[in-house]
Design a protein around this motif. Structure first.
Motif, PDB file in Angstrom:
ATOM      1  N   ASP A   1      43.598  38.601  38.802  1.00 14.65           N
ATOM      2  CA  ASP A   1      42.673  38.448  39.908  1.00 14.65           C
ATOM      3  C   ASP A   1      43.416  37.948  41.125  1.00 14.65           C
ATOM      4  O   ASP A   1      44.443  37.326  40.998  1.00 14.65           O
ATOM      5  CB  ASP A   1      41.657  37.369  39.520  1.00 14.65           C
TER       6      ASP A   1
ATOM      7  N   GLY B   1      39.776  37.108  41.900  1.00 14.06           N
ATOM      8  CA  GLY B   1      38.350  37.008  41.953  1.00 14.06           C
ATOM      9  C   GLY B   1      37.876  37.128  43.357  1.00 14.06           C
ATOM     10  O   GLY B   1      37.884  36.194  44.112  1.00 14.06           O
TER      11      GLY B   1
ATOM     12  N   SER C   1      34.504  40.490  39.371  1.00 11.99           N
ATOM     13  CA  SER C   1      35.511  40.174  38.354  1.00 11.99           C
ATOM     14  C   SER C   1      36.398  41.384  38.091  1.00 11.99           C
ATOM     15  O   SER C   1      35.995  42.343  37.444  1.00 11.99           O
ATOM     16  CB  SER C   1      34.852  39.727  37.047  1.00 11.99           C
TER      17      SER C   1
ATOM     18  N   TYR D   1      38.956  41.385  36.263  1.00  9.98           N
ATOM     19  CA  TYR D   1      39.293  41.363  34.833  1.00  9.98           C
ATOM     20  C   TYR D   1      38.266  42.180  34.052  1.00  9.98           C
ATOM     21  O   TYR D   1      38.618  43.023  33.223  1.00  9.98           O
ATOM     22  CB  TYR D   1      39.298  39.906  34.355  1.00  9.98           C
TER      23      TYR D   1
END
Ligand code: HEM
Length: 390
Positions: free
Chosen positions: A14, A262, A288, A290
Protein backbone atom coordinates in the motif's frame (compact mmCIF):
# COMPACT_ATOMS: atom_id res chain seq x y z
CA UNK A 1 9.29 -12.23 -16.70
CA UNK A 2 11.04 -9.66 -14.49
CA UNK A 3 8.63 -6.75 -15.04
CA UNK A 4 5.76 -9.15 -14.46
CA UNK A 5 7.27 -10.28 -11.20
CA UNK A 6 7.49 -6.82 -9.79
CA UNK A 7 3.95 -6.02 -10.73
CA UNK A 8 2.84 -9.10 -8.87
CA UNK A 9 4.91 -8.14 -5.87
CA UNK A 10 3.80 -4.55 -5.91
CA UNK A 11 0.16 -5.62 -5.78
CA UNK A 12 1.05 -6.36 -2.21
CA UNK A 13 1.98 -3.02 -0.89
CA UNK A 14 0.00 0.00 0.00
CA UNK A 15 1.16 3.56 -0.45
CA UNK A 16 1.49 6.06 2.31
CA UNK A 17 -1.57 8.22 2.56
CA UNK A 18 0.65 10.59 4.53
CA UNK A 19 2.64 11.30 1.39
CA UNK A 20 -0.51 12.14 -0.44
CA UNK A 21 -1.79 14.36 2.31
CA UNK A 22 1.49 16.20 2.47
CA UNK A 23 1.46 16.68 -1.23
CA UNK A 24 -2.07 18.04 -1.09
CA UNK A 25 -0.88 20.55 1.50
CA UNK A 26 2.24 21.37 -0.44
CA UNK A 27 0.42 21.99 -3.69
CA UNK A 28 -2.17 24.09 -1.95
CA UNK A 29 0.66 26.12 -0.50
CA UNK A 30 2.72 26.64 -3.59
CA UNK A 31 0.39 25.98 -6.51
CA UNK A 32 0.53 23.52 -9.38
CA UNK A 33 3.77 24.77 -11.06
CA UNK A 34 5.73 23.11 -8.21
CA UNK A 35 4.41 19.78 -9.29
CA UNK A 36 5.23 20.49 -12.91
CA UNK A 37 8.77 21.41 -11.91
CA UNK A 38 9.18 18.15 -10.04
CA UNK A 39 7.66 16.27 -12.98
CA UNK A 40 10.12 17.77 -15.42
CA UNK A 41 13.08 16.93 -13.16
CA UNK A 42 12.02 13.35 -12.53
CA UNK A 43 11.23 12.67 -16.18
CA UNK A 44 14.62 13.99 -17.31
CA UNK A 45 16.73 11.21 -18.84
CA UNK A 46 19.82 12.54 -17.01
CA UNK A 47 18.03 12.01 -13.74
CA UNK A 48 17.27 8.43 -14.76
CA UNK A 49 20.97 7.87 -15.44
CA UNK A 50 21.88 9.43 -12.10
CA UNK A 51 19.38 7.16 -10.38
CA UNK A 52 20.79 4.04 -12.05
CA UNK A 53 24.31 5.04 -11.01
CA UNK A 54 23.26 5.65 -7.41
CA UNK A 55 21.42 2.33 -7.09
CA UNK A 56 24.14 0.33 -8.80
CA UNK A 57 26.80 1.86 -6.58
CA UNK A 58 24.81 1.13 -3.45
CA UNK A 59 24.29 -2.47 -4.57
CA UNK A 60 27.99 -2.97 -5.25
CA UNK A 61 29.42 -1.09 -2.28
CA UNK A 62 26.69 -1.73 0.31
CA UNK A 63 24.23 -4.52 -0.37
CA UNK A 64 26.45 -7.20 -1.88
CA UNK A 65 29.30 -6.85 0.67
CA UNK A 66 26.76 -7.01 3.50
CA UNK A 67 25.05 -10.13 2.09
CA UNK A 68 28.49 -11.67 1.47
CA UNK A 69 29.39 -11.08 5.09
CA UNK A 70 26.11 -12.60 6.33
CA UNK A 71 26.37 -15.65 4.07
CA UNK A 72 29.95 -16.30 5.25
CA UNK A 73 29.00 -15.95 8.91
CA UNK A 74 26.07 -18.36 8.40
CA UNK A 75 23.77 -16.24 10.53
CA UNK A 76 20.08 -15.44 10.21
CA UNK A 77 19.19 -11.98 9.00
CA UNK A 78 16.05 -9.91 8.77
CA UNK A 79 15.95 -9.13 5.06
CA UNK A 80 13.18 -6.59 5.55
CA UNK A 81 15.50 -4.53 7.77
CA UNK A 82 18.29 -4.85 5.18
CA UNK A 83 16.05 -3.51 2.40
CA UNK A 84 14.63 -0.80 4.61
CA UNK A 85 18.14 0.53 5.17
CA UNK A 86 19.12 0.05 1.54
CA UNK A 87 16.14 2.05 0.26
CA UNK A 88 16.52 4.75 2.93
CA UNK A 89 20.14 5.33 1.88
CA UNK A 90 19.14 5.34 -1.79
CA UNK A 91 16.32 7.81 -1.21
CA UNK A 92 18.58 10.18 0.72
CA UNK A 93 21.16 9.97 -2.06
CA UNK A 94 18.58 10.64 -4.75
CA UNK A 95 16.77 13.39 -2.93
CA UNK A 96 19.54 15.06 -0.88
CA UNK A 97 22.73 13.83 -2.53
CA UNK A 98 23.77 12.57 0.91
CA UNK A 99 24.48 9.00 2.02
CA UNK A 100 23.50 8.31 5.65
CA UNK A 101 25.19 4.84 5.34
CA UNK A 102 22.55 3.12 7.41
CA UNK A 103 23.22 -0.08 5.45
CA UNK A 104 26.30 -1.52 7.07
CA UNK A 105 27.34 -4.59 9.04
CA UNK A 106 26.82 -2.75 12.34
CA UNK A 107 23.19 -1.88 11.51
CA UNK A 108 23.55 1.57 13.10
CA UNK A 109 20.41 3.32 14.30
CA UNK A 110 20.70 7.05 13.86
CA UNK A 111 18.36 9.58 15.48
CA UNK A 112 16.82 10.74 12.23
CA UNK A 113 16.12 7.20 11.02
CA UNK A 114 14.38 6.35 14.24
CA UNK A 115 12.48 9.63 13.92
CA UNK A 116 11.40 8.68 10.41
CA UNK A 117 9.89 5.39 11.68
CA UNK A 118 8.16 7.14 14.56
CA UNK A 119 6.61 9.77 12.30
CA UNK A 120 5.14 6.99 10.17
CA UNK A 121 3.69 5.22 13.18
CA UNK A 122 2.13 8.38 14.59
CA UNK A 123 0.59 9.36 11.26
CA UNK A 124 -1.11 5.97 11.01
CA UNK A 125 -2.44 6.50 14.51
CA UNK A 126 -4.02 9.76 13.33
CA UNK A 127 -5.96 7.78 10.73
CA UNK A 128 -7.18 5.23 13.25
CA UNK A 129 -8.36 7.29 16.23
CA UNK A 130 -11.10 9.96 15.99
CA UNK A 131 -9.85 13.38 14.91
CA UNK A 132 -10.80 15.04 18.21
CA UNK A 133 -8.68 12.49 20.09
CA UNK A 134 -5.36 13.11 18.32
CA UNK A 135 -6.06 16.84 18.16
CA UNK A 136 -6.53 16.88 21.92
CA UNK A 137 -3.33 14.87 22.36
CA UNK A 138 -1.53 17.34 20.11
CA UNK A 139 -2.85 20.29 22.10
CA UNK A 140 -1.84 18.70 25.42
CA UNK A 141 1.38 17.31 23.93
CA UNK A 142 0.85 13.80 25.25
CA UNK A 143 0.92 10.22 23.87
CA UNK A 144 1.63 9.59 20.17
CA UNK A 145 1.40 13.31 19.40
CA UNK A 146 4.22 14.11 21.82
CA UNK A 147 6.31 11.39 20.18
CA UNK A 148 5.42 12.76 16.77
CA UNK A 149 6.49 16.31 17.67
CA UNK A 150 9.87 15.08 18.93
CA UNK A 151 10.41 12.83 15.93
CA UNK A 152 9.36 15.55 13.52
CA UNK A 153 11.79 18.01 15.13
CA UNK A 154 14.65 15.50 14.85
CA UNK A 155 13.95 14.76 11.20
CA UNK A 156 13.50 18.46 10.41
CA UNK A 157 16.88 19.20 11.98
CA UNK A 158 18.49 16.58 9.75
CA UNK A 159 16.79 17.95 6.62
CA UNK A 160 17.48 21.59 7.48
CA UNK A 161 21.19 20.81 7.85
CA UNK A 162 21.23 19.19 4.41
CA UNK A 163 19.34 22.11 2.84
CA UNK A 164 21.66 24.68 4.44
CA UNK A 165 24.78 22.97 3.12
CA UNK A 166 23.18 22.65 -0.33
CA UNK A 167 22.36 26.36 -0.33
CA UNK A 168 25.97 27.11 0.60
CA UNK A 169 27.22 24.97 -2.26
CA UNK A 170 24.87 26.72 -4.66
CA UNK A 171 25.82 30.17 -3.44
CA UNK A 172 29.56 29.59 -3.47
CA UNK A 173 29.17 27.70 -6.73
CA UNK A 174 31.36 24.83 -5.65
CA UNK A 175 31.45 23.42 -9.11
CA UNK A 176 33.03 20.12 -8.25
CA UNK A 177 30.41 19.34 -5.65
CA UNK A 178 27.62 20.49 -7.88
CA UNK A 179 28.85 18.48 -10.83
CA UNK A 180 28.74 15.37 -8.67
CA UNK A 181 25.44 16.17 -7.06
CA UNK A 182 23.79 17.93 -9.95
CA UNK A 183 21.01 15.48 -10.36
CA UNK A 184 19.94 14.84 -6.83
CA UNK A 185 16.40 16.16 -6.63
CA UNK A 186 17.09 18.92 -4.14
CA UNK A 187 19.94 20.41 -6.18
CA UNK A 188 18.01 20.06 -9.41
CA UNK A 189 14.96 21.61 -7.82
CA UNK A 190 16.89 24.56 -6.37
CA UNK A 191 18.81 25.13 -9.59
CA UNK A 192 15.73 25.00 -11.78
CA UNK A 193 13.96 27.40 -9.46
CA UNK A 194 16.97 29.68 -9.64
CA UNK A 195 16.78 29.71 -13.44
CA UNK A 196 13.08 30.53 -13.35
CA UNK A 197 13.71 33.38 -10.91
CA UNK A 198 16.81 34.68 -12.66
CA UNK A 199 19.53 33.75 -10.24
CA UNK A 200 17.64 33.75 -6.96
CA UNK A 201 16.72 30.52 -5.24
CA UNK A 202 13.91 31.96 -3.19
CA UNK A 203 12.17 28.85 -1.97
CA UNK A 204 11.77 28.90 1.77
CA UNK A 205 13.55 26.24 3.75
CA UNK A 206 10.17 24.99 4.88
CA UNK A 207 8.98 24.24 1.37
CA UNK A 208 12.29 22.62 0.44
CA UNK A 209 12.21 20.61 3.66
CA UNK A 210 8.65 19.41 3.06
CA UNK A 211 9.44 18.55 -0.54
CA UNK A 212 12.51 16.56 0.53
CA UNK A 213 10.54 14.79 3.26
CA UNK A 214 7.74 13.86 0.87
CA UNK A 215 10.13 12.44 -1.69
CA UNK A 216 12.10 10.44 0.86
CA UNK A 217 8.87 9.13 2.37
CA UNK A 218 7.41 8.30 -1.05
CA UNK A 219 10.47 6.47 -2.27
CA UNK A 220 11.93 4.58 0.67
CA UNK A 221 9.44 2.49 2.64
CA UNK A 222 7.34 1.67 -0.44
CA UNK A 223 10.45 0.31 -2.13
CA UNK A 224 11.78 -1.46 0.96
CA UNK A 225 8.48 -3.22 1.61
CA UNK A 226 8.17 -4.11 -2.08
CA UNK A 227 11.63 -5.66 -2.20
CA UNK A 228 11.07 -7.65 1.01
CA UNK A 229 7.76 -9.04 -0.33
CA UNK A 230 9.36 -9.82 -3.66
CA UNK A 231 12.20 -11.81 -2.10
CA UNK A 232 9.78 -13.61 0.19
CA UNK A 233 7.85 -14.74 -2.89
CA UNK A 234 11.07 -15.83 -4.57
CA UNK A 235 12.22 -17.74 -1.48
CA UNK A 236 8.90 -19.61 -1.39
CA UNK A 237 8.64 -20.23 -5.17
CA UNK A 238 11.88 -21.89 -6.34
CA UNK A 239 10.54 -22.46 -9.87
CA UNK A 240 10.16 -18.68 -10.32
CA UNK A 241 13.68 -18.15 -8.98
CA UNK A 242 15.02 -20.59 -11.59
CA UNK A 243 13.18 -18.81 -14.39
CA UNK A 244 14.66 -15.46 -13.35
CA UNK A 245 18.16 -16.91 -13.19
CA UNK A 246 17.70 -18.27 -16.71
CA UNK A 247 16.46 -14.90 -17.90
CA UNK A 248 19.41 -13.07 -16.35
CA UNK A 249 21.81 -15.49 -18.01
CA UNK A 250 20.18 -15.17 -21.42
CA UNK A 251 19.56 -11.44 -21.46
CA UNK A 252 22.25 -9.82 -19.43
CA UNK A 253 25.07 -11.87 -20.97
CA UNK A 254 27.13 -11.85 -17.80
CA UNK A 255 30.46 -13.21 -19.01
CA UNK A 256 32.11 -13.83 -15.71
CA UNK A 257 29.68 -16.10 -13.92
CA UNK A 258 30.25 -14.57 -10.54
CA UNK A 259 30.59 -10.93 -11.51
CA UNK A 260 28.77 -8.86 -8.99
CA UNK A 261 26.65 -6.74 -10.85
CA UNK A 262 -3.88 2.73 1.55
CA UNK A 263 -4.60 5.11 -0.73
CA UNK A 264 -7.33 7.26 0.72
CA UNK A 265 -9.60 9.67 -1.06
CA UNK A 266 -12.24 12.17 -0.03
CA UNK A 267 -15.36 12.78 -2.10
CA UNK A 268 -15.53 16.37 -3.36
CA UNK A 269 -19.32 16.13 -3.73
CA UNK A 270 -22.04 13.54 -3.09
CA UNK A 271 -21.74 10.58 -5.43
CA UNK A 272 -22.73 6.97 -6.03
CA UNK A 273 -19.94 4.39 -6.24
CA UNK A 274 -19.92 1.70 -8.95
CA UNK A 275 -20.97 -0.74 -6.19
CA UNK A 276 -24.20 1.26 -5.73
CA UNK A 277 -23.19 2.73 -2.37
CA UNK A 278 -24.15 6.34 -1.89
CA UNK A 279 -21.56 8.65 -0.33
CA UNK A 280 -22.05 12.21 0.79
CA UNK A 281 -19.62 15.08 0.21
CA UNK A 282 -16.40 15.00 2.28
CA UNK A 283 -16.70 11.28 3.04
CA UNK A 284 -13.20 9.78 3.31
CA UNK A 285 -12.82 6.43 1.56
CA UNK A 286 -9.94 4.03 2.07
CA UNK A 287 -9.14 1.90 -0.97
CA UNK A 288 -7.41 -1.31 0.07
CA UNK A 289 -4.86 -2.12 -2.60
CA UNK A 290 -4.07 -5.34 -0.73
CA UNK A 291 -7.68 -6.54 -1.04
CA UNK A 292 -7.99 -5.36 -4.65
CA UNK A 293 -4.95 -7.42 -5.54
CA UNK A 294 -6.77 -10.53 -4.34
CA UNK A 295 -10.24 -10.07 -5.76
CA UNK A 296 -11.58 -12.78 -8.02
CA UNK A 297 -13.74 -10.28 -9.94
CA UNK A 298 -10.58 -8.38 -10.88
CA UNK A 299 -7.88 -11.06 -11.30
CA UNK A 300 -9.83 -14.26 -11.95
CA UNK A 301 -10.09 -17.57 -10.12
CA UNK A 302 -6.34 -17.89 -9.54
CA UNK A 303 -6.17 -14.44 -7.92
CA UNK A 304 -4.47 -15.79 -4.78
CA UNK A 305 -1.68 -17.58 -6.65
CA UNK A 306 1.71 -15.98 -7.12
CA UNK A 307 1.85 -16.19 -10.88
CA UNK A 308 4.16 -13.69 -12.59
CA UNK A 309 3.19 -15.22 -15.94
CA UNK A 310 -0.14 -13.44 -15.76
CA UNK A 311 1.72 -10.32 -16.88
CA UNK A 312 3.47 -11.89 -19.86
CA UNK A 313 1.84 -12.32 -23.26
CA UNK A 314 2.30 -15.45 -25.40
CA UNK A 315 4.83 -13.54 -27.49
CA UNK A 316 6.84 -12.82 -24.35
CA UNK A 317 5.89 -9.13 -24.13
CA UNK A 318 4.47 -7.32 -21.16
CA UNK A 319 0.67 -7.28 -20.87
CA UNK A 320 -0.45 -3.77 -20.15
CA UNK A 321 -3.07 -3.47 -17.43
CA UNK A 322 -5.08 -0.27 -16.81
CA UNK A 323 -3.93 1.65 -13.74
CA UNK A 324 -7.43 1.48 -12.26
CA UNK A 325 -7.13 -2.32 -12.25
CA UNK A 326 -3.51 -2.56 -11.12
CA UNK A 327 -3.66 0.21 -8.56
CA UNK A 328 -0.34 -0.19 -6.73
CA UNK A 329 0.94 3.08 -8.20
CA UNK A 330 -2.44 4.83 -8.17
CA UNK A 331 -4.27 6.13 -11.20
CA UNK A 332 -5.23 9.36 -12.92
CA UNK A 333 -3.45 12.70 -12.79
CA UNK A 334 -2.00 12.14 -9.30
CA UNK A 335 -0.48 8.74 -9.96
CA UNK A 336 3.00 7.86 -8.71
CA UNK A 337 5.78 10.07 -10.05
CA UNK A 338 8.40 7.54 -9.05
CA UNK A 339 6.98 4.48 -10.83
CA UNK A 340 9.74 4.32 -13.44
CA UNK A 341 12.34 4.88 -10.69
CA UNK A 342 10.79 2.10 -8.64
CA UNK A 343 11.06 -0.38 -11.53
CA UNK A 344 14.66 0.58 -12.28
CA UNK A 345 15.67 0.11 -8.64
CA UNK A 346 13.86 -3.18 -8.26
CA UNK A 347 15.31 -4.67 -11.43
CA UNK A 348 18.87 -3.69 -10.49
CA UNK A 349 18.49 -5.14 -7.00
CA UNK A 350 16.72 -8.33 -8.07
CA UNK A 351 19.13 -9.24 -10.85
CA UNK A 352 22.29 -8.60 -8.86
CA UNK A 353 21.02 -10.33 -5.73
CA UNK A 354 19.38 -13.38 -7.32
CA UNK A 355 22.44 -13.88 -9.52
CA UNK A 356 24.76 -14.00 -6.51
CA UNK A 357 22.75 -15.34 -3.59
CA UNK A 358 20.08 -17.82 -2.64
CA UNK A 359 17.72 -17.16 0.27
CA UNK A 360 16.01 -19.72 2.45
CA UNK A 361 13.27 -18.79 4.86
CA UNK A 362 14.10 -19.56 8.48
CA UNK A 363 11.82 -22.48 9.33
CA UNK A 364 8.67 -21.54 11.17
CA UNK A 365 9.20 -17.81 10.72
CA UNK A 366 5.74 -16.21 10.47
CA UNK A 367 5.12 -13.71 7.68
CA UNK A 368 2.14 -11.56 8.54
CA UNK A 369 1.25 -7.95 7.78
CA UNK A 370 2.00 -5.26 10.35
CA UNK A 371 -0.36 -2.42 11.14
CA UNK A 372 1.41 0.29 9.19
CA UNK A 373 0.78 2.66 6.33
CA UNK A 374 3.10 0.68 4.08
CA UNK A 375 2.62 -3.07 4.11
CA UNK A 376 5.60 -4.15 6.21
CA UNK A 377 5.99 -7.63 7.65
CA UNK A 378 5.20 -7.69 11.34
CA UNK A 379 8.12 -9.94 12.34
CA UNK A 380 10.45 -9.02 9.49
CA UNK A 381 11.68 -11.53 6.92
CA UNK A 382 14.13 -13.92 8.59
CA UNK A 383 16.28 -15.75 6.06
CA UNK A 384 19.55 -17.61 5.70
CA UNK A 385 21.75 -16.59 2.82
CA UNK A 386 24.03 -18.76 0.74
CA UNK A 387 26.30 -17.62 -2.03
CA UNK A 388 25.54 -19.25 -5.37
CA UNK A 389 28.27 -21.54 -6.52
CA UNK A 390 27.31 -21.77 -10.22
C1 HEM B 1 7.19 0.24 -5.18
C2 HEM B 1 7.31 1.50 -4.99
C3 HEM B 1 6.20 2.52 -5.03
C4 HEM B 1 4.84 2.38 -4.95
C5 HEM B 1 4.03 1.10 -4.78
C6 HEM B 1 4.26 3.71 -5.05
C7 HEM B 1 2.90 4.00 -5.02
C8 HEM B 1 2.35 5.27 -5.09
C9 HEM B 1 0.93 5.56 -5.06
C10 HEM B 1 -0.18 4.54 -4.90
C11 HEM B 1 0.77 6.90 -5.16
C12 HEM B 1 -0.54 7.67 -5.15
C13 HEM B 1 -1.07 7.76 -6.56
C14 HEM B 1 -2.48 8.28 -6.68
O1 HEM B 1 -2.91 8.99 -5.82
O2 HEM B 1 -3.13 7.96 -7.67
C15 HEM B 1 2.10 7.48 -5.25
C16 HEM B 1 2.36 8.83 -5.36
C17 HEM B 1 3.62 9.36 -5.44
N1 HEM B 1 4.81 8.66 -5.50
FE1 HEM B 1 5.03 6.65 -5.41
N2 HEM B 1 5.26 4.62 -5.18
C18 HEM B 1 6.47 3.94 -5.19
C19 HEM B 1 7.74 4.47 -5.33
C20 HEM B 1 7.99 5.81 -5.47
C21 HEM B 1 9.32 6.38 -5.62
C22 HEM B 1 10.63 5.57 -5.70
C23 HEM B 1 9.17 7.72 -5.68
C24 HEM B 1 10.28 8.72 -5.85
C25 HEM B 1 10.57 9.59 -5.01
C26 HEM B 1 7.75 8.01 -5.59
C27 HEM B 1 7.19 9.29 -5.65
C28 HEM B 1 5.84 9.56 -5.58
C29 HEM B 1 5.29 10.91 -5.60
C30 HEM B 1 6.10 12.20 -5.69
C31 HEM B 1 3.89 10.79 -5.51
C32 HEM B 1 2.86 11.91 -5.47
C33 HEM B 1 2.34 12.17 -6.89
C34 HEM B 1 1.31 13.28 -6.92
O3 HEM B 1 0.63 13.53 -5.95
O4 HEM B 1 1.19 13.92 -7.96
N3 HEM B 1 7.07 6.84 -5.47
N4 HEM B 1 3.04 6.46 -5.20
Amino acid sequence: MLPGLFRNASRMYDCTSRVLQHYEALYRLVGIPEKEMMHSIMKNSKFELFLMKVVQQKVVTGLIPLLNHISKSNIEVDLQEVFKRFTFDNSCLMVLGFDPISLSVEFPKRTYEKAFDEIEEAILYRHIVPKWCWKLQRWLQIGQEKKLRKAWDAFDRFLNQRIASKREQLLSREKTHLEEAKFDLLTAYMMQEEIVNMGVCSKSNKILRDTAFNLIAAGSDTMGAGLARFFWLIATHPSVEMKILKEIKENLMVKDDKKEVGVFRTAVKADTLPSGHHISANTPIIISLYAMGRMEEIWGEDCIQYKPERWISEQGGLISVPSYKFTAFGGGPRSCLGKAMAFIQMKIVATSIIWNFHFEMVEGHPVSPSVSVVLHMKHGLKVRITKRSV
